[in-house]
Design a protein around this motif. Structure first.
Motif, short mmCIF file in Angstrom:
data_model
loop_
_atom_site.label_atom_id
_atom_site.label_comp_id
_atom_site.label_asym_id
_atom_site.label_seq_id
_atom_site.Cartn_x
_atom_site.Cartn_y
_atom_site.Cartn_z
N TYR A 88 5.57 4.79 1.15
CA TYR A 88 6.15 6.12 1.34
C TYR A 88 6.83 6.25 2.70
N ASP A 89 6.24 5.64 3.73
CA ASP A 89 6.87 5.67 5.05
C ASP A 89 8.20 4.93 5.01
N ARG B 47 10.16 9.20 -2.88
CA ARG B 47 8.72 8.91 -2.97
C ARG B 47 8.22 9.10 -4.40
N LYS C 22 6.60 6.27 -6.84
CA LYS C 22 5.30 6.45 -7.50
C LYS C 22 5.39 6.15 -8.99
N GLN D 132 1.01 -6.58 3.04
CA GLN D 132 2.26 -6.47 3.77
C GLN D 132 2.91 -7.85 3.86
N ARG E 213 11.65 13.21 -0.63
CA ARG E 213 10.59 13.54 -1.59
C ARG E 213 10.88 12.91 -2.95
N ASN F 36 10.88 7.13 3.44
CA ASN F 36 11.39 8.14 4.38
C ASN F 36 12.35 7.53 5.39
N PRO G 162 0.83 -1.20 0.00
CA PRO G 162 0.00 0.00 0.00
C PRO G 162 0.87 1.26 0.00
N ARG G 163 0.40 2.28 -0.71
CA ARG G 163 1.23 3.46 -0.95
C ARG G 163 1.66 4.16 0.34
N ASP G 164 0.79 4.24 1.34
CA ASP G 164 1.17 4.93 2.58
C ASP G 164 2.30 4.18 3.28
N ILE G 165 2.25 2.86 3.24
CA ILE G 165 3.32 2.06 3.84
C ILE G 165 4.61 2.23 3.05
#
Length: 321
Positions: free
Chosen positions: A212-213, A276, A280, A299, A273, A216, A207-210
């Motif tokens: 991107y985290d 990420r 994408k 996951q 940035r 970072n 999943p994208r939120d995971i």
């Protein structure tokens, strides 16, 4: 063709996915399970100078299974899709001779596409030609160089983004070396995989939120592991900014910090940035460009690993030999 003369199927497992997705850990688990060799398909992990910033496997991971095509080229060299394919095919053949399962893992779409779908038969460009092209670019500037290229090869130039320096250099060096433009070469029949080479494609896309985290957190870990020193050593090599190794995410941003034109926190945020954004673009490419893949969007867990091991084992058992 009779059964007696049908070549034995040569199976290749592909574990693809965006940066920081965890695909390398997945590939390593599969290598443990199936006596495999992990073969790199990341355009930055081929460079020996980028161990930290490209997140190359560490010593413990390398000790678990054989790894190939990691850190095999100098940053002064350019690795094209054709050159990588040639190296990868040699490693795949070696695996099959030794009874090992080749496991290609990485996120460079054009490399994976060159391997699985084929590539135009463009001759490899000698370093002296590439250096000559880059010297001319540096001498006359980007705008004048592209105008000259449009006169020399209008067919290819019409298909190029004039702001993409790397693509422009590639087109110019091919023209200089072969006397034919890229557009002309791309009309030739592509070099395809052997008919008996069978690909099992896994595309790991959390999943994208995971994701991107992870991007970072991984860059922070790179800083801790010595990314700044790695970039300092790269700067000392005095490579042209157009060299592929200088395009790695984090090199430009940390170079600015080392040269005193920005602070470390800004360099860190910009690098995160860009990571990420790169992830994408990779997600988009894998979803729309890679064919015949199995998307894994959960996951990673032991239950998922068990399922994948079962699926791959069934694939190995049921693929006609």
């Amino acid at each position: 063709m009779s059964a007696e003369t049908t070549p034995i199927a040569q199976i290749v497992l592909i574990v693809a996915g965006p940066t920081a997705s965890g695909k390398s850990a997945l590939a390593l688990d599969m290598a443990d399970a199936f006596d495999g060799v992990v073969i790199n398909a990341d355009s930055m992990q081929v460079y020996k100078e980028l161990r930290v910033l490209s997140a190359r496997p560490d010593d413990d991971e390398i000790a678990r299974a054989p790894h190939r095509l990691y850190g095999v080229l100098s940053g002064a060299e350019a690795c094209s899709a054709g050159k990588w394919r040639e190296m990868a095919m040699a490693e795949i053949a070696d695996c099959h001779v030794k009874g090992k399962l080749p496991i290609i893992t990485g996120g460079t779409g054009m490399y994976l596409n060159a391997l699985t779908a084929g590539i135009a038969p463009i001759p490899d460009v000698p370093a002296r030609i590439r250096e000559s092209v880059m010297a001319e670019l540096a001498e006359i500037g980007h705008a004048a160089f592209f105008e000259k290229f449009k006169r020399d090869d209008p067919e290819t130039a019409a298909k190029l983004d004039g702001n993409n320096t790397q693509r422009m250099i590639r087109a110019a060096e091919v023209l200089a070396h072969t006397g034919r433009g890229l557009a002309s070469w791309h009309t030739e029949p592509v070099i395809t995989p052997p008919e008996n080479m069978v690909f099992k494609k896994l595309c790991y896309m959390p999943p994208r939120d995971i994701l991107y985290d992870r991007c970072n957190r991984r860059f922070d870990l790179m800083i801790e592991k010595g990314a700044i020193d790695e970039v300092r050593d790269l700067i000392a090599m005095n490579l042209p900014q157009t060299a592929p190794v200088m395009k790695a995410v984090g090199v430009r941003e940390l170079s600015a910090y080392l040269l005193g034109t920005t602070d470390l926190e800004t360099a860190r945020e910009l690098s995160q940035r860009e990571t990420r954004r790169y992830a994408k673009r990779q997600l988009t490419w894998f979803r729309h460009q890679m064919t015949d893949k199995e998307i894994i969007d959960a996951q990673y867990s032991e239950s998922l690993a068990d399922k994948l091991r079962h699926d791959i084992n069934q694939f190995l058992l049921t693929t006609p030999k």
